[in-house]
Design a protein around this motif. Structure first.
Motif, PDB file in Angstrom:
ATOM      1  N   PRO A  46       0.803  -1.225   0.000  1.00 30.68           N
ATOM      2  CA  PRO A  46       0.000   0.000   0.000  1.00 30.68           C
ATOM      3  C   PRO A  46       0.832   1.269   0.000  1.00 30.68           C
ATOM      4  O   PRO A  46       0.332   2.337  -0.368  1.00 30.68           O
ATOM      5  CB  PRO A  46      -0.829  -0.122   1.285  1.00 30.68           C
ATOM      6  CG  PRO A  46      -0.035  -1.016   2.168  1.00 30.68           C
ATOM      7  CD  PRO A  46       0.609  -2.003   1.239  1.00 30.68           C
ATOM      8  N   GLY A  47       2.102   1.189   0.412  1.00 31.39           N
ATOM      9  CA  GLY A  47       2.964   2.363   0.409  1.00 31.39           C
ATOM     10  C   GLY A  47       3.581   2.659  -0.941  1.00 31.39           C
ATOM     11  O   GLY A  47       4.279   3.669  -1.098  1.00 31.39           O
ATOM     12  N   GLY A  48       3.359   1.767  -1.936  1.00 35.59           N
ATOM     13  CA  GLY A  48       3.946   1.970  -3.249  1.00 35.59           C
ATOM     14  C   GLY A  48       5.462   1.983  -3.210  1.00 35.59           C
ATOM     15  O   GLY A  48       6.120   2.706  -3.957  1.00 35.59           O
ATOM     16  N   ASP A 112       6.744   7.079   5.648  1.00 35.45           N
ATOM     17  CA  ASP A 112       5.536   7.631   6.249  1.00 35.45           C
ATOM     18  C   ASP A 112       5.459   7.258   7.727  1.00 35.45           C
ATOM     19  O   ASP A 112       5.088   6.137   8.073  1.00 35.45           O
ATOM     20  CB  ASP A 112       4.310   7.114   5.502  1.00 35.45           C
ATOM     21  CG  ASP A 112       2.999   7.627   6.092  1.00 35.45           C
ATOM     22  OD1 ASP A 112       3.039   8.482   6.997  1.00 35.45           O
ATOM     23  OD2 ASP A 112       1.936   7.155   5.640  1.00 35.45           O
ATOM     24  N   THR A 113       5.773   8.241   8.591  1.00 36.68           N
ATOM     25  CA  THR A 113       5.602   8.068  10.037  1.00 36.68           C
ATOM     26  C   THR A 113       4.622   9.108  10.568  1.00 36.68           C
ATOM     27  O   THR A 113       4.598   9.368  11.773  1.00 36.68           O
ATOM     28  CB  THR A 113       6.957   8.208  10.767  1.00 36.68           C
ATOM     29  OG1 THR A 113       7.567   9.455  10.401  1.00 36.68           O
ATOM     30  CG2 THR A 113       7.891   7.069  10.410  1.00 36.68           C
ATOM     31  N   SER A 115       1.105   9.618   8.958  1.00 34.66           N
ATOM     32  CA  SER A 115      -0.313   9.428   8.648  1.00 34.66           C
ATOM     33  C   SER A 115      -0.983   8.513   9.668  1.00 34.66           C
ATOM     34  O   SER A 115      -0.336   7.700  10.335  1.00 34.66           O
ATOM     35  CB  SER A 115      -0.473   8.831   7.245  1.00 34.66           C
ATOM     36  OG  SER A 115      -0.127   7.446   7.237  1.00 34.66           O
ATOM     37  N   GLU A 116      -2.309   8.633   9.763  1.00 31.55           N
ATOM     38  CA  GLU A 116      -3.064   7.769  10.668  1.00 31.55           C
ATOM     39  C   GLU A 116      -2.977   6.318  10.231  1.00 31.55           C
ATOM     40  O   GLU A 116      -2.909   5.409  11.059  1.00 31.55           O
ATOM     41  CB  GLU A 116      -4.517   8.229  10.746  1.00 31.55           C
ATOM     42  CG  GLU A 116      -4.709   9.514  11.533  1.00 31.55           C
ATOM     43  CD  GLU A 116      -4.133   9.419  12.937  1.00 31.55           C
ATOM     44  OE1 GLU A 116      -4.428   8.432  13.633  1.00 31.55           O
ATOM     45  OE2 GLU A 116      -3.383  10.326  13.346  1.00 31.55           O
ATOM     46  N   ALA A 117      -2.961   6.065   8.927  1.00 33.02           N
ATOM     47  CA  ALA A 117      -2.847   4.692   8.437  1.00 33.02           C
ATOM     48  C   ALA A 117      -1.538   4.062   8.887  1.00 33.02           C
ATOM     49  O   ALA A 117      -1.498   2.889   9.293  1.00 33.02           O
ATOM     50  CB  ALA A 117      -2.955   4.674   6.917  1.00 33.02           C
ATOM     51  N   ALA A 118      -0.470   4.849   8.844  1.00 40.41           N
ATOM     52  CA  ALA A 118       0.852   4.317   9.208  1.00 40.41           C
ATOM     53  C   ALA A 118       1.008   4.114  10.706  1.00 40.41           C
ATOM     54  O   ALA A 118       1.911   3.403  11.140  1.00 40.41           O
ATOM     55  CB  ALA A 118       1.947   5.251   8.701  1.00 40.41           C
ATOM     56  N   LYS A 119       0.163   4.742  11.510  1.00 47.19           N
ATOM     57  CA  LYS A 119       0.265   4.626  12.964  1.00 47.19           C
ATOM     58  C   LYS A 119      -0.565   3.480  13.528  1.00 47.19           C
ATOM     59  O   LYS A 119      -0.592   3.283  14.750  1.00 47.19           O
ATOM     60  CB  LYS A 119      -0.167   5.937  13.631  1.00 47.19           C
ATOM     61  CG  LYS A 119       0.754   7.116  13.321  1.00 47.19           C
ATOM     62  CD  LYS A 119       0.217   8.398  13.936  1.00 47.19           C
ATOM     63  CE  LYS A 119       1.056   9.598  13.546  1.00 47.19           C
ATOM     64  NZ  LYS A 119       0.500  10.861  14.095  1.00 47.19           N
ATOM     65  N   GLN A 120      -1.242   2.736  12.660  1.00 48.14           N
ATOM     66  CA  GLN A 120      -2.068   1.624  13.098  1.00 48.14           C
ATOM     67  C   GLN A 120      -1.488   0.318  12.584  1.00 48.14           C
ATOM     68  O   GLN A 120      -1.140   0.211  11.408  1.00 48.14           O
ATOM     69  CB  GLN A 120      -3.496   1.784  12.583  1.00 48.14           C
ATOM     70  CG  GLN A 120      -4.195   3.050  13.027  1.00 48.14           C
ATOM     71  CD  GLN A 120      -5.548   3.211  12.382  1.00 48.14           C
ATOM     72  OE1 GLN A 120      -6.259   2.236  12.156  1.00 48.14           O
ATOM     73  NE2 GLN A 120      -5.926   4.451  12.094  1.00 48.14           N
ATOM     74  N   ARG A 121      -1.407  -0.642  13.441  1.00 50.76           N
ATOM     75  CA  ARG A 121      -0.921  -1.960  13.030  1.00 50.76           C
ATOM     76  C   ARG A 121      -1.852  -2.510  11.942  1.00 50.76           C
ATOM     77  O   ARG A 121      -3.059  -2.617  12.125  1.00 50.76           O
ATOM     78  CB  ARG A 121      -0.908  -2.893  14.234  1.00 50.76           C
ATOM     79  CG  ARG A 121      -0.477  -4.325  13.914  1.00 50.76           C
ATOM     80  CD  ARG A 121      -0.570  -5.168  15.167  1.00 50.76           C
ATOM     81  NE  ARG A 121      -0.376  -6.572  14.868  1.00 50.76           N
ATOM     82  CZ  ARG A 121       0.811  -7.179  14.823  1.00 50.76           C
ATOM     83  NH1 ARG A 121       1.897  -6.473  15.072  1.00 50.76           N
ATOM     84  NH2 ARG A 121       0.904  -8.461  14.560  1.00 50.76           N
ATOM     85  N   GLY A 122      -1.265  -2.818  10.785  1.00 55.44           N
ATOM     86  CA  GLY A 122      -2.066  -3.315   9.677  1.00 55.44           C
ATOM     87  C   GLY A 122      -2.904  -2.259   9.009  1.00 55.44           C
ATOM     88  O   GLY A 122      -3.775  -2.571   8.192  1.00 55.44           O
ATOM     89  N   GLY A 123      -2.648  -0.974   9.328  1.00 61.06           N
ATOM     90  CA  GLY A 123      -3.481   0.100   8.809  1.00 61.06           C
ATOM     91  C   GLY A 123      -3.196   0.477   7.377  1.00 61.06           C
ATOM     92  O   GLY A 123      -4.008   1.139   6.731  1.00 61.06           O
ATOM     93  N   GLY A 124      -2.048   0.094   6.873  1.00 60.36           N
ATOM     94  CA  GLY A 124      -1.689   0.419   5.500  1.00 60.36           C
ATOM     95  C   GLY A 124      -0.424   1.243   5.431  1.00 60.36           C
ATOM     96  O   GLY A 124       0.356   1.321   6.382  1.00 60.36           O
ATOM     97  N   PHE A 185       5.163  12.805  15.148  1.00 60.30           N
ATOM     98  CA  PHE A 185       4.542  13.698  14.173  1.00 60.30           C
ATOM     99  C   PHE A 185       3.023  13.589  14.263  1.00 60.30           C
ATOM    100  O   PHE A 185       2.460  12.504  14.221  1.00 60.30           O
ATOM    101  CB  PHE A 185       4.998  13.352  12.755  1.00 60.30           C
ATOM    102  CG  PHE A 185       6.474  13.555  12.533  1.00 60.30           C
ATOM    103  CD1 PHE A 185       7.015  14.829  12.467  1.00 60.30           C
ATOM    104  CD2 PHE A 185       7.322  12.464  12.415  1.00 60.30           C
ATOM    105  CE1 PHE A 185       8.378  15.020  12.273  1.00 60.30           C
ATOM    106  CE2 PHE A 185       8.685  12.637  12.217  1.00 60.30           C
ATOM    107  CZ  PHE A 185       9.210  13.918  12.155  1.00 60.30           C
ATOM    108  N   ALA A 186       2.374  14.748  14.353  1.00 61.45           N
ATOM    109  CA  ALA A 186       0.924  14.762  14.484  1.00 61.45           C
ATOM    110  C   ALA A 186       0.231  14.377  13.178  1.00 61.45           C
ATOM    111  O   ALA A 186      -0.776  13.666  13.191  1.00 61.45           O
ATOM    112  CB  ALA A 186       0.451  16.155  14.924  1.00 61.45           C
ATOM    113  N   ASN A 187       0.781  14.813  12.051  1.00 60.54           N
ATOM    114  CA  ASN A 187       0.170  14.570  10.751  1.00 60.54           C
ATOM    115  C   ASN A 187       1.167  15.010   9.671  1.00 60.54           C
ATOM    116  O   ASN A 187       2.303  15.385   9.991  1.00 60.54           O
ATOM    117  CB  ASN A 187      -1.151  15.333  10.619  1.00 60.54           C
ATOM    118  CG  ASN A 187      -1.026  16.789  11.077  1.00 60.54           C
ATOM    119  OD1 ASN A 187      -0.050  17.464  10.752  1.00 60.54           O
ATOM    120  ND2 ASN A 187      -1.999  17.251  11.860  1.00 60.54           N
ATOM    121  N   ALA A 188       0.717  15.016   8.419  1.00 60.77           N
ATOM    122  CA  ALA A 188       1.623  15.377   7.330  1.00 60.77           C
ATOM    123  C   ALA A 188       2.100  16.816   7.432  1.00 60.77           C
ATOM    124  O   ALA A 188       3.245  17.135   7.101  1.00 60.77           O
ATOM    125  CB  ALA A 188       0.937  15.143   5.990  1.00 60.77           C
ATOM    126  N   ALA A 189       1.228  17.704   7.913  1.00 56.35           N
ATOM    127  CA  ALA A 189       1.615  19.113   8.032  1.00 56.35           C
ATOM    128  C   ALA A 189       2.693  19.323   9.085  1.00 56.35           C
ATOM    129  O   ALA A 189       3.415  20.327   9.058  1.00 56.35           O
ATOM    130  CB  ALA A 189       0.390  19.958   8.372  1.00 56.35           C
TER     131      ALA A 189
END
Length: 430
Positions: A46-48, A112-113, A115-124, A185-189
């Motif tokens: 999913p991370g390409g 990616d450290t 995004s919300e997806a990257a902070k969840q196990r199996g999130g993508g 990191f809180a998010n991409a911004a």
């Protein structure tokens, strides 16, 4: 706006230097047919991401796997050529996976450290892609699922902490160079080159807050946590040096350890090490590299990371017999003595372990002399201070293992080149 562009360009240049030009004069590798190979269709991605793998010619049937990750602006092949992990893999017979990030965080190719997806196990996102690479190496090359490790520089160091938090059941240890704590990191911004609170020099959370972030990454996990090694230069302003302390606080809290190190030492000039241990051994160790900026790992640090992981080389086909070299003469009552055993060997090298024994009275410091046959050279040593050259060495205690109680013992270990013949040992105490 002009000032912002100049700062952004400077940050991108520095991160690219970290990712592409670290340790440019890498170790000379032995002649080998092994080469870096790109793998496509390695699994869920999913991370390409892109995957490259280095498989040494000489390796055991179930080799260890090390995931080695580059800095922002870099790539897997660039980190392969500019770091020492592949040359160390040639010596010790483990597989190295070099992922290439493709996420765009202002200037590209960052793991990616954020995004919300990257902070969840199996999130993508990138973490799932990296796990697919590990699974591929296990399936294709028989990689040992009980010996999988992570390491990386800058963005790769950040992802190292990330993977240890999300997948503690996959990774047994990690070595993060110039990273930040998990969930910094809180998010991409909030990721560079924007106005990042994480890397802006003011990030400060309590150990429990940091530890809770890791525990929430895999709720309910009660297994063994991976051991953690942390590296940071004292003059690093790009990823501020104080973030090393925040990472220490995170992982010591996860292990339920005190913020006070159980030992401190200087394995090499300028390498100040703090260790945090439990009854079962060292769980966290942190290196402050004096005067270094955003430029790690440098020479010898890859080998130190691999030693921390416990990878010591291809195991022999049959377990080597333990050998003991007693002191040249029986020690008087109360004096120290030393014994030796070979832990493992491989073509051209071996690992040894020396036990220092106290007699009927306690030791307050000790020095062990090791005399080897010609052609043996000690290349690395831990739990002691090494001096000497050629075939004759002296090993002195470090600050935390000099006091040995009556009838007690302590141990130091080493790697050496040569035939593996046992040394002649002497032991003296002040």
């Amino acid at each position: 706006m002009k000032l912002y562009r100049r700062l952004t360009a400077g940050l991108a240049t520095a991160l690219m230097a970290a990712g592409l030009a670290l340790a440019a004069p890498a170790l000379t590798r032995p002649a080998s047919a092994a080469s870096l190979t790109q793998v496509t269709n390695f699994g869920d991605n999913p991370g390409g991401m892109l995957m490259h793998i280095y498989v040494p010619d000489v390796r055991p049937a179930d080799p260890a796997i090390v995931v080695a990750m580059h800095g922002c602006g870099g790539s897997g092949p660039a980190f392969h050529s500019s770091s020492e992990f592949a040359s160390v893999a040639d010596r010790h017979g483990f597989i190295v996976i070099y992922p290439s990030a493709t996420q765009q965080a202002g200037f590209g190719n960052c793991f990616d450290t954020w995004s919300e997806a990257a902070k969840q196990r199996g999130g993508g996102s990138d973490p799932v892609s990296i796990i697919s690479m590990v699974t591929y190496a296990q399936r294709q090359y028989g990689g040992d699922p009980n010996r999988v490790y992570a390491t990386g520089s800058s963005s790769g160091g950040m992802m190292t902490n990330h993977m240890l938090a999300l997948y503690p059941d996959v990774f047994k240890a990690g070595a993060a160079f110039m990273g930040v704590p998990f969930n910094c990191f809180a998010n991409a911004a909030d990721y560079p080159p924007g106005a990042s609170r994480c890397t802006g020099g003011s990030m400060d959370r309590t150990p429990q807050q940091w530890g809770d972030a890791v525990r929430q990454a895999y709720p309910g996990y009660s297994g063994v946590r991976p051991r953690v090694q942390l590296w940071h230069g004292t003059n690093d302003t790009l990823v501020p040096y104080q973030l090393l302390q925040e990472s220490i606080e995170q992982w010591t809290d996860v292990f339920g350890l005190s913020q006070t190190p159980t030992s401190t030492d200087t394995p090499q000039p300028g390498w100040n090490r703090r260790r945090y241990a439990s009854a079962s051994g060292v769980a966290v160790e942190a290196y402050s590299i004096q005067g270094a900026g955003h430029s790690l790992p440098s020479g010898g640090m890859a080998a130190a990371a691999i030693a921390f992981f416990g990878i010591t080389g291809p195991p022999p086909t049959t377990p080597p017999p333990a050998t003991t070299a007693p002191p040249t003469s029986p020690p008087p009552s109360g004096a120290c003595s030393a014994s030796y055993r070979q832990v493992g060997s491989w073509p051209g090298g071996f690992q040894g372990e020396v036990t220092v024994h106290a007699g009927t009275t306690a030791l307050n410091g000790w020095t062990v002399g090791m005399g080897f046959p010609g052609g043996t050279a000690v290349t690395q040593l831990w739990n002691g201070t090494l001096s000497g050259a050629g075939s004759n060495y002296a090993v002195r205690n470090v600050s935390w293992n000099g006091a040995v109680g009556a009838n007690g013992s302590t141990v130091f270990g080493f790697l050496a080149s040569g035939s593996g013949a046992a040394p002649t040992l002497t032991c003296a105490s002040p």
